[in-house]
Design a protein around this motif. Structure first.
Motif, PDB file in Angstrom:
ATOM      1  N   UNK A 131     -15.408   5.167 -26.065  1.00 27.58           N
ATOM      2  CA  UNK A 131     -14.378   3.948 -25.586  1.00 27.58           C
ATOM      3  C   UNK A 131     -13.468   5.437 -24.305  1.00 27.58           C
ATOM      4  N   UNK A 132     -13.254   6.758 -24.469  1.00 24.90           N
ATOM      5  CA  UNK A 132     -12.520   7.159 -24.266  1.00 24.90           C
ATOM      6  C   UNK A 132     -13.149   7.139 -22.881  1.00 24.90           C
ATOM      7  N   UNK A 135     -13.243   5.170 -20.527  1.00 21.89           N
ATOM      8  CA  UNK A 135     -12.745   4.756 -19.457  1.00 21.89           C
ATOM      9  C   UNK A 135     -12.659   5.662 -18.597  1.00 21.89           C
ATOM     10  N   UNK A 136     -12.992   6.615 -18.917  1.00 20.62           N
ATOM     11  CA  UNK A 136     -12.162   7.842 -18.659  1.00 20.62           C
ATOM     12  C   UNK A 136     -13.786   7.662 -16.747  1.00 20.62           C
ATOM     13  N   UNK A 137     -15.386   7.627 -17.317  1.00 18.92           N
ATOM     14  CA  UNK A 137     -15.664   6.932 -15.553  1.00 18.92           C
ATOM     15  C   UNK A 137     -15.525   5.691 -15.454  1.00 18.92           C
ATOM     16  N   UNK A 138     -15.173   4.859 -16.413  1.00 18.38           N
ATOM     17  CA  UNK A 138     -14.567   3.072 -15.149  1.00 18.38           C
ATOM     18  C   UNK A 138     -13.690   3.425 -14.492  1.00 18.38           C
ATOM     19  N   UNK A 141     -15.480   1.915 -11.323  1.00 17.91           N
ATOM     20  CA  UNK A 141     -16.235   0.808 -11.240  1.00 17.91           C
ATOM     21  C   UNK A 141     -14.370   0.214 -10.315  1.00 17.91           C
TER      22      UNK A 141
END
Lengths: 162, 484
Positions: A131-132, A135-138, A141
């Protein structure tokens, strides 16, 4: 129930996939591991033969162990998904717990429980890290405001009808 | 070999039994049984501690009150080494059972102290978490002091669960960037789901996953994007949804923003599209979805359509267009009462009735007016429960305001399609260029990715992208990763 993840097969079939994937992962990894180990443990001049025989003896076993783990995990995962009708991190944690417990069952309930908890925590950490990372790569987006008077306007027709 | 064993074993048993009989009267029968096993182990021990050996010998003559028979009775046949007798004598040495080595004691002390400190820290943390709300905290939560939980325990709970908010809440507090300045922003926002609304996916063993477009989805997106700011809001992760959206909207004309899994919120273990994070005025937001669970926080903004499972004759999506466009044309102040009025009904059918009624009324009006030749304002919005929108009926032509606007929009749609068809090569070229530029932006190695995450921009590509020269970017960027 909709399958949110279209990169994987739906439930009963994914067990086969996971079993095979885990087996090959274990076999390849075990092959490398036991290849090096066999070479190191052989006398000079016999290194290659030693590496090969060690790999042949041990790599399929490692692959089998991995495969059993993966297949069992996937089976539990599918069962839990079907039961809970939810798709979240708890599925993986619970199935990790069950898998760890089942694999250590022969050494008694105490150590089975310990192994189950350890496995559950491990899977929980995996999920958390997943999840982390997402989240970091999102951040990539994140919807960005398009430049308004840019060359490529979102509505081409506003300039096109001449 | 065998003879030795067979001889030695009976002899030992004989010895033991002799000892046993000699001690039988005072001692209960269990201790000798225990003793049989320890004997072989004890033997080396006694040799090592030879200094202590005299003690039992010295103490032997002292008659123990418990064992008078062993000493005063018949002469014993006890050949076992004297060390084995130690158990029965008190030497003053302490047993090691209850004692700990000093290092062990230190370790235990340290562990107890640290456990205590941990518990203390937890307690202090719990107390601290129960403190009164601070203004900036409330501002971050977008709550007033009256709405926030007021008891100490509730505050503790709220703050504690807030620690896990990272895993539960949308990735950003405001999902969409602020609206464009007035002339460019469309007044209403249309949120669309993907699964079973725009496309549907099936799986079989032969072909794996296959995705089918819903009939009329291209027309729907192209047409409705004239009226609405179209935002895709899906529960799918971006890596599965993005390819679908790239196919649906190849040149990025129709879909303004895309929101994926990370934009959703987890509420009681269920994924929810929480519109309060959307950064748009919710009276101007319409969401179309197929799963009531996903919209459970804002059902009043939502139209739930039945799931499309691949029927090629389906018309439900296109049939929604008249309703949606009428909202955008009449511009009601708040869409929610309208959507609630239609909740649970077959919207195309119900709205069709309303529109037919309006049309009949319009014609009657027009005919009456034609007779009287007097113009008067008439509002259709009242029928929809909207605020009155002034309507200026044309004197001669019968089409209603709605029909007029619809014809305009359709003409516009035709123009758009013509534009796309005429400029397809150019658009493809631009798209390819864009993709190349994107690929150049993607970090080539793990280290570059780490640098990007830390916010360190690679020097040369940054300069290129800042100047936004799309032709220069693909040519100059490839060499830089090899240098770095």
């Amino acid at each position: 129930m909709s399958h949110s993840d279209h990169t994987r097969d739906p439930c009963p079939w994914v067990i086969l996939n996971d079993f095979g994937g885990a087996f090959s992962m274990g076999a390849v990894g075990g092959g490398i591991w036991y290849g090096i180990k066999g070479a190191r443990n052989s006398p000079r001049g016999e290194r290659f033969v030693g590496a090969i025989s060690s790999m042949k003896a041990r790599a399929p076993v490692t692959g089998g162990n991995f495969g059993v783990w993966g297949g069992m995990f996937s089976t539990f995962d599918c069962a839990i998904k079907g039961w809970r009708q939810k798709e979240d991190a708890w599925n993986a944690i619970i199935s990790g717990f069950m898998t760890g417990g089942c694999l250590a069952l022969r050494s008694g309930p105490r150590s089975a429980l310990g192994s189950a908890i350890a496995c559950g925590i491990l899977l929980g950490v995996f999920e958390g890290v997943g999840v982390l990372m997402s989240r970091v790569f999102s951040e990539g987006q994140r919807p960005q405001m398009a430049p308004l008077p840019g060359a490529i306007s979102p509505q081409p027709t506003s300039s096109s009808p001449q | 070999m065998f003879s030795i064993i067979s001889r030695s074993i009976p002899r030992r048993t004989l010895v033991q039994s002799a000892r046993y009989y000699s001690k039988k009267p005072p001692v209960p029968p269990s201790p000798p049984k225990k003793k049989i096993k320890p004997t072989p182990q004890r033997q080396p021990e006694t040799k090592a501690t030879s200094a202590e050996e005299p003690t039992p010998k010295v103490s032997e003559p002292i008659p123990e009150p418990e064992q008078p028979a062993a000493i005063t009775g018949v002469p014993t046949l006890d050949f076992s080494p004297p060390g084995t007798e130690q158990e029965y004598q008190r030497t003053g040495a302490r047993s090691s059972k209850g004692s700990l080595s000093s290092s062990e004691r230190k370790r235990r002390f340290a562990s107890r102290v640290s456990l205590g400190l941990l518990a203390l820290a937890f307690g202090a943390g719990a107390v601290y978490m129960g403190r009164e709300w601070e203004p900036e905290e409330l501002a971050a939560k977008k709550k007033k002091i009256e709405d926030a939980p007021s008891t100490r325990w509730a505050r503790t709970k709220e703050r504690f669960t807030g620690l896990f908010g990272f895993f539960v809440e949308p990735a950003w507090p405001e999902l969409l960037p602020p609206p464009y300045p007035p002339p460019h922003q469309k007044p209403y926002t249309l949120l669309l789901s993907i699964d079973d609304l725009l496309v549907t996916s099936t799986w079989d063993r032969k072909n794996g996953w296959r995705t089918a477009k819903r009939p009329g989805v291209d027309y729907f997106l192209a047409y409705i994007s004239q009226f609405y700011e179209v935002v895709i809001f899906t529960t799918q992760p971006s890596y599965t949804a993005s390819p679908i959206l790239d196919k649906l909207d190849r040149y990025n004309f129709y879909i303004n923003y895309r929101l994926f899994r990370e934009a959703t919120r987890t509420l009681n273990g269920k994924i929810v599209k929480d519109l309060s994070y959307l950064n748009r005025d919710l009276s101007k937001v319409v969401m179309i979805d197929t799963d009531p669970e996903h919209v459970s926080t804002h059902p009043e903004n939502t139209i739930i359509l039945p799931k499309w499972k691949g029927d090629p004759k389906d018309k439900n999506l296109v049939a929604m267009i008249p309703f949606l466009e009428s909202i955008a044309i009449y511009k009601p102040g708040d869409v929610r009462p309208i959507l609630q009025r239609y909740a649970g009904k077959d919207i195309p059918l119900e709205y069709g009735k309303v529109e037919a009624e309006m049309k009949a009324k319009h014609i009657a009006e027009w005919q009456a007016k034609h007779k009287n030749s007097a113009g008067s304002g008439f509002s259709f919005g009242a029928l929809l429960g909207m605020s009155d929108t002034p309507h200026r009926p044309k004197n001669v032509p019968p089409p209603t305001y709605l029909e007029q606007k619809r014809a305009e929009a359709q003409a516009q749609y035709q123009l758009e399609m013509k534009y796309v068809n005429d400029n397809r090569e150019e658009l493809e070229r631009l798209l390819e260029q864009d993709q190349k530029a994107m690929q150049a932006q993607v970090p080539g190695s793990l280290w570059e990715a780490m640098d990007q995450l830390r916010g360190i921009e690679p020097p040369k590509p940054a300069a290129d992208s800042a100047s936004t020269v799309p032709t220069a970017a693909p040519t100059t960027q490839p060499p830089t990763p090899t240098k770095a």
